[in-house]
Design a protein around this motif. Structure first.
Motif, PDB file in Angstrom:
ATOM      1  N   ARG A 354       0.599  -0.639  -0.226  1.00 40.32           N
ATOM      2  CA  ARG A 354       0.083  -0.166  -0.070  1.00 40.32           C
ATOM      3  C   ARG A 354       1.048   1.535  -0.109  1.00 40.32           C
ATOM      4  N   LEU A 355       0.858   2.725  -0.624  1.00 40.86           N
ATOM      5  CA  LEU A 355       0.690   3.837  -0.476  1.00 40.86           C
ATOM      6  C   LEU A 355       0.019   4.498   1.022  1.00 40.86           C
ATOM      7  N   GLY A 505      13.538   0.976  -6.973  1.00 45.01           N
ATOM      8  CA  GLY A 505      12.498  -0.936  -6.922  1.00 45.01           C
ATOM      9  C   GLY A 505      12.986  -1.317  -6.001  1.00 45.01           C
ATOM     10  N   PRO A 506      13.052  -1.180  -4.430  1.00 46.73           N
ATOM     11  CA  PRO A 506      12.906  -1.756  -3.111  1.00 46.73           C
ATOM     12  C   PRO A 506      11.583  -2.474  -3.102  1.00 46.73           C
ATOM     13  N   PRO A 507      10.892  -3.297  -2.433  1.00 52.18           N
ATOM     14  CA  PRO A 507      10.034  -4.115  -2.539  1.00 52.18           C
ATOM     15  C   PRO A 507      10.008  -2.744  -1.508  1.00 52.18           C
ATOM     16  N   VAL A 508      10.403  -2.169  -0.386  1.00 48.90           N
ATOM     17  CA  VAL A 508       9.379  -1.426   0.789  1.00 48.90           C
ATOM     18  C   VAL A 508      10.676   0.278   0.023  1.00 48.90           C
ATOM     19  N   LEU A 509       9.964   1.194  -0.039  1.00 50.70           N
ATOM     20  CA  LEU A 509      10.520   2.491  -0.454  1.00 50.70           C
ATOM     21  C   LEU A 509      10.068   3.734   0.342  1.00 50.70           C
ATOM     22  N   VAL A 540       6.391   4.219   1.557  1.00 47.00           N
ATOM     23  CA  VAL A 540       5.691   5.482   2.654  1.00 47.00           C
ATOM     24  C   VAL A 540       6.143   6.829   1.805  1.00 47.00           C
ATOM     25  N   VAL A 541       5.430   7.722   2.220  1.00 44.52           N
ATOM     26  CA  VAL A 541       6.005   9.049   1.679  1.00 44.52           C
ATOM     27  C   VAL A 541       5.455   9.543   3.784  1.00 44.52           C
ATOM     28  N   VAL A 542       6.680  10.072   4.122  1.00 47.93           N
ATOM     29  CA  VAL A 542       6.975  11.326   4.679  1.00 47.93           C
ATOM     30  C   VAL A 542       6.898  12.871   4.170  1.00 47.93           C
ATOM     31  N   THR A 543       5.938  13.250   4.439  1.00 48.58           N
ATOM     32  CA  THR A 543       5.716  14.374   3.861  1.00 48.58           C
ATOM     33  C   THR A 543       4.018  15.534   4.950  1.00 48.58           C
TER      34      THR A 543
END
Length: 585
Positions: A354-355, A505-509, A540-543
């Motif tokens: 998920r994003l 292209g990591p599994p978790v970005l 995960v977008v920390v913003t």
């Protein structure tokens, strides 16, 4: 690890070359010492006896001796110089490996310029110890040969050399102690000045924007003046050490010449023997001066070795786990009771595939969260898990290949834009980006038949809107970006950095504020591209950007160091005041 360990390891690795150089140096010193002896023989047997045949014979012997001197010096110096350079190279690699160690810790309390100084100047000085050892061994051999020759010529002269030389060497060692202390201080100050300079250059644009150039220049001036003062103190110590050793050496040689002259006047020495004695005394100047130089080199080498040892023995920022990352990473992250920095007992679940957006009311919370997820630091309490496995049990290097944290202030490297997007593993095929994206930014015909890797690169650049950057550059993706990407604007750098992270292209970005320097229209395109590109993979977008948070599946608000609210962007914007203040204000 101590400075002594660094020195001994360096010499041991180059032992064969140092031994070869020392052996050839000893041969050279033997030949040098034989020159005045042979000249004395020529005087006694050929000149005094007026024997032309013997004169030609001994001159031929001298010619052969000089040929041996030439070759032994050249080969010995070559072996020693190579040993010194290779030792310095190995130390540079060791320092770089320690700095790049996935566990971190070497950079703690050190500016990047300081580490660069340790890896260059200090490594060079320690490497030079190998040359100094070869020269020192050769000098001792030269003194020993001279002493034996003088003993055979005259027992008093030989005893003066045998008894006086150890005293001179001991005095030279004592005189080198102040130089060692001041050399270490000099290197510390020089590294500090280099670190401040690198720091100021890296932040030059910010300084200009704040109008803080004057304060920055004054800061560097003070640091540079401290470095200059330390250098001058070290230079004074070296000049005193060298001058006093030369004075002692000169007095020692004068004593040998005076005793030899008295013996000649008493008839205890022939004219040829006197010539040999004076010649050997003058020859001793070379080995004794070399001994003084060796003492200075060893003093500086010990100081530099101690600085290198501090870096190599620096404790890790995080302990290294030994478990490999599972082959099939689902990408589920779980934080339980995490306390670090601004985080105060955070419980957070990031579902796989998920994003997820994370907004914060305090930037310190974002920094602490990124540090935990990237395992730059471990929580003071609590745990962080990947697919149910605590991060502390995983190998840090392999973990970072599975969980990539793309900081907003990550660095670009000097080279082309293409070289910065394509990972190092693909460095043997630099045309990948250029083949997929032409100078004008449009896909070429070759892209239709390019391999999947090249197409992945093109998609990553398009998702990050980096293809627009390509279009604006004179040579497209082949254009150099300069050191740290300084030839690009802030927004262009951010897009290239995001393209690099997506391309990996990591599994978790995990990305942090990837669009703070772009306009609203570009930000909307990037948000849509990011969601499409990472579809089905944990992101995960920390913003606090509304445009980015709007495309996420779920948003978590960190308020006061804890999870304050969860939901979609629209829900939180409608119902949660703290969220509106953080994101929409």
């Amino acid at each position: 690890m101590s400075g002594r360990d660094v020195l001994s390891n360096s010499v041991r690795r180059q032992g064969r070359r140092v031994a070869l150089g020392a052996a050839l140096g000893c041969v050279h010193q033997l030949g040098e010492a034989l020159v005045p002896v042979l000249i004395g023989v020529v005087v006694d047997q050929a000149v005094a006896g007026r024997d032309a045949g013997r004169l030609v014979l001994w001159l031929a012997v001298l010619a052969v001796l000089y040929v041996c001197l030439s070759w032994s010096f050249r080969l010995g110096a070559r072996a020693a110089e190579r040993g010194a350079e290779e030792a310095a190279h190995e130390l540079r690699l060791a320092v770089v490996r320690r700095v790049l160690d996935a566990r971190g810790g070497a950079e703690a309390d050190r500016l990047s310029g300081e580490l660069a100084n340790v890896a260059t100047e200090d490594a060079k000085r320690v490497g030079a110890v190998n040359m100094a050892l070869m020269s020192g061994i050769s000098a001792v051999a030269g003194i020993a040969v001279s002493a034996v020759a003088l003993l055979l010529t005259s027992v008093p002269l030989g005893l003066i050399v045998l008894l006086g030389t150890p005293v001179l060497l001991w005095l030279g060692h004592l005189l080198g102690k102040p130089l060692e202390r001041r050399s270490e201080a000099e290197q510390d100050r020089a590294a500090g000045a280099a670190g401040v300079a690198a720091d100021l250059v890296a932040g030059l644009r910010v300084l200009k924007g704040l109008g803080a150039q004057r304060a920055a220049v004054e800061r560097y001036r003070r640091t540079s003046q401290d470095s200059l003062a330390a250098t001058l103190r070290a230079a004074r110590a070296e000049s005193w050490q060298t001058g006093l050793v030369l004075a002692l050496t000169g007095g020692f040689i004068a004593l040998i010449a005076w005793v030899g002259g008295r013996l000649a006047l008493d008839g205890s020495l022939t004219l040829g023997q006197l010539v040999s004695a004076v010649g050997l005394a003058l020859f001793l100047l070379g080995p004794l001066e070399t001994s003084a130089w060796v003492n200075a080199e060893l003093a500086q080498g010990r100081a530099s070795a101690a600085r290198i040892a501090e870096v190599l023995s620096a404790g890790p920022a995080v302990p290294g786990g030994d478990e490999p990352v599972p082959g099939a990473v689902r990408g589920e992250l779980r934080l339980r009771g995490v306390r670090l920095g601004g985080l105060d007992g955070v419980d957070l679940d990031v579902p796989a595939g998920r994003l997820t957006g994370i907004a914060v009311t305090d930037p310190a919370c974002a920094e602490a969260l990124l540090s935990c997820l990237g395992r730059e630091s471990d929580p003071e309490s609590g745990s962080v898990e990947l697919d149910g496995v605590p991060l502390t049990r995983l190998d840090p290097a392999r973990l970072r290949a599975a969980v990539l944290v793309a900081a907003h202030d990550a660095a670009l490297f000097e080279g082309s834009l293409a070289d910065n997007v394509v990972p190092a593993a693909d460095a043997d095929d630099p045309p990948t980006v250029r083949a997929v994206v032409a100078t004008d930014g449009t896909p070429t015909a070759r892209a239709m038949t390019a391999d999947a890797d090249a197409l992945l690169t093109a998609r990553a650049m398009a998702a990050a809107d980096a293809d627009e950057v390509v279009r604006s550059l004179p040579r497209g993706a082949a254009t150099g970006v300069g050191e740290g990407g300084r030839s690009l604007s802030g927004g262009q750098r951010q897009r290239v950095l995001l393209a690099r992270a997506l391309r990996a292209g990591p599994p978790v970005l995990v990305v942090h504020d990837p669009t703070t320097a772009v306009d609203a229209v570009t930000e909307a395109r990037i948000a849509a591209g990011l969601r499409e590109f990472r579809q089905g993979r944990t992101t995960v977008v920390v913003t606090n950007s509304p445009a980015l948070l709007a495309v996420t599946d779920r948003v978590v608000l960190l308020d006061g160091g804890r999870v304050g609210a969860e939901g979609t962007h629209a829900e939180l914007a409608r119902t949660h005041a703290a969220y509106r203040t953080a994101v929409l204000a």
